[in-house]
Write an enzyme that holds these catalytic residues in place. Structure first.
Site, PDB file in Angstrom:
ATOM      1  N   CYS A   1      -1.565  -1.008   1.398  1.00 56.72           N
ATOM      2  CA  CYS A   1      -2.585   0.008   1.161  1.00 56.72           C
ATOM      3  C   CYS A   1      -3.836  -0.616   0.554  1.00 56.72           C
ATOM      4  CB  CYS A   1      -2.027   1.092   0.239  1.00 56.72           C
ATOM      5  SG  CYS A   1      -3.257   2.326  -0.161  1.00 56.72           S
TER       6      CYS A   1
ATOM      7  N   CYS B   1      -5.539   1.405  -2.138  1.00 55.84           N
ATOM      8  CA  CYS B   1      -4.854   1.447  -3.448  1.00 55.84           C
ATOM      9  C   CYS B   1      -5.115   0.149  -4.207  1.00 55.84           C
ATOM     10  CB  CYS B   1      -3.338   1.570  -3.300  1.00 55.84           C
ATOM     11  SG  CYS B   1      -2.793   2.730  -2.089  1.00 55.84           S
ATOM     12  N   ASP B   2      -5.054  -0.977  -3.506  1.00 53.47           N
ATOM     13  CA  ASP B   2      -5.016  -2.271  -4.195  1.00 53.47           C
ATOM     14  C   ASP B   2      -6.250  -3.150  -3.983  1.00 53.47           C
ATOM     15  OD1 ASP B   2      -2.457  -1.624  -5.099  1.00 53.47           O
ATOM     16  OD2 ASP B   2      -1.562  -2.290  -3.229  1.00 53.47           O
TER      17      ASP B   2
END
Ligand code: NDP
Length: 312
Positions: A134, A137-138
């Site tokens: 993701c 997300c990261d």
């Protein structure tokens, strides 16, 4: 055991839309959030293609609005994960991670799909230490660093494009000599000077002392000009598709060879009476928030019809 008229498993656009429609129909649905409250959209940032938001909308904000809308009409949202499902006879018995059980006359499966990995032992070894599925997300952790995205579809292009806003350099590792993504996304990545596409390339391993420091790659694997080399990178992002979360409902609910729940024609009816499937778990083709929401609506209408026909 508590017996309810409708249980909805999953809290993405399909689950919440089913909750809105079923709530307004007076079915007092219970929605179990599942593993990823708010669904896969919560792993993205902004949504620009959901009708009604001309300026885009934050994904988490949209999901919390959908939840509020479902709750406004009487849907009860529980933070639970289903661990066992008995679909042998109605009412169907569902067991949750906290040990509780619910019997339901109708069930809407809106459990979505999960990101796929290549299956390399190194992906597990470096999970959370440079390996991610993701980017949104990261990606933040890779500002001014070098990253690679595996895959050549729309997701991979979107992730590469997003990562290019943060990272110093983004490589796309694509196993074929072409991208599968839509032309618009292809143009976007090809015109981004920070993105370099490595066609006909496979990843065979990762290396690094305390986290990912690089990937072992093979160019034109199996061909006479096959070439092995190491690519120094700090982050390795997978974007090679998804697996539908349908295993829990086997063997009663029929699935296709990829694991997507098979529904009857254009309806959300599954092979089990009173059990309906909505969203990505039953959609190998479109996988959009809006199409998931639409199928959630259909599933709720079908559940309502089923209950009324049975006099439940
Ligand atoms: P896709 O199935 O479209 O693409 C997967 C990509 O990963 C392909 O390039 C595929 O390669 C590659 N791949 C799969 N397995 C491996 C492997 N083991 N090793 C290396 N590469 C692999 O998945 P997406 O998630 O990109 O998209 C799914 C659907 O969602 C599509 O219909 C897409 O259009 C849609 N979508 C739409 C968006 C939008 O409209 N904004 C955004 C994101 C997705 P190969 O081509 O060789 O099979």
């Amino acid at each position: 055991m508590e017996t309810i008229r409708l249980l909805i498993l999953g809290s993405g656009p399909a689950g919440y839309t089913a909750g809105i429609y079923a709530g307004r129909a007076g079915l007092a649905p219970v929605i179990c959030e599942g593993l990823q409250p708010g669904g896969q959209l919560t792993t993205t940032t902004e949504i620009e293609n959901f009708p009604g938001y001309p300026d885009g909308v934050d994904a988490n904000e949209m999901m919390s609005q959908l939840r509020r809308q479902a709750e406004r009409f009487g849907a009860v949202v529980r933070s639970r994960i289903a661990t066992a499902v008995d679909l042998n006879k109605a009412p169907y018995c569902i067991t949750f991670d906290d040990g509780s059980q619910v019997a339901c006359h109708t069930l809407i499966i809106a459990t979505g799909a999960t990101a796929k990995y290549l299956g390399l032992p190194d992906e597990t070894k470096y999970q959370g230490m440079g390996v991610s599925a993701c980017a949104t997300c990261d990606g933040f952790f890779y500002r001014r660093k070098r990253v690679a995205v595996v895959g050549g579809g729309d997701t991979a292009c979107e992730e590469a494009d997003y990562l290019a806003t943060l990272a110093e350099k983004v490589f796309m590792i694509v196993r074929k000599p072409f991208l599968r993504a839509s032309q618009a996304m292809q143009d976007r990545v090809k015109n981004n000077p920070k993105i370099e596409i490595l066609f006909e390339t496979n990843t065979v391993g990762l290396f690094g002392e305390n986290g990912v420091e690089g990937a072992h790659l093979v160019f034109r694997k199996g061909e006479t000009d096959e070439r092995h080399y190491d690519l120094p990178i700090d982050g390795f992002f997978l974007a090679i598709g998804h697996t539908p979360n349908s295993q829990l409902f086997l063997p009663n609910v029929k699935i296709d060879e990829q694991g997507y729940i098979i529904t009857e024609g254009a309806t959300p009816r599954t092979s089990v009476p009173g059990v309906f499937a909505a969203g990505d778990v039953a959609d190998p083709h479109y996988r959009q928030a809006i199409t998931a929401a639409a199928s959630g609506c259909k599933a709720a209408l079908e559940a309502q019809r089923y209950l009324s026909e049975k006099g439940l």
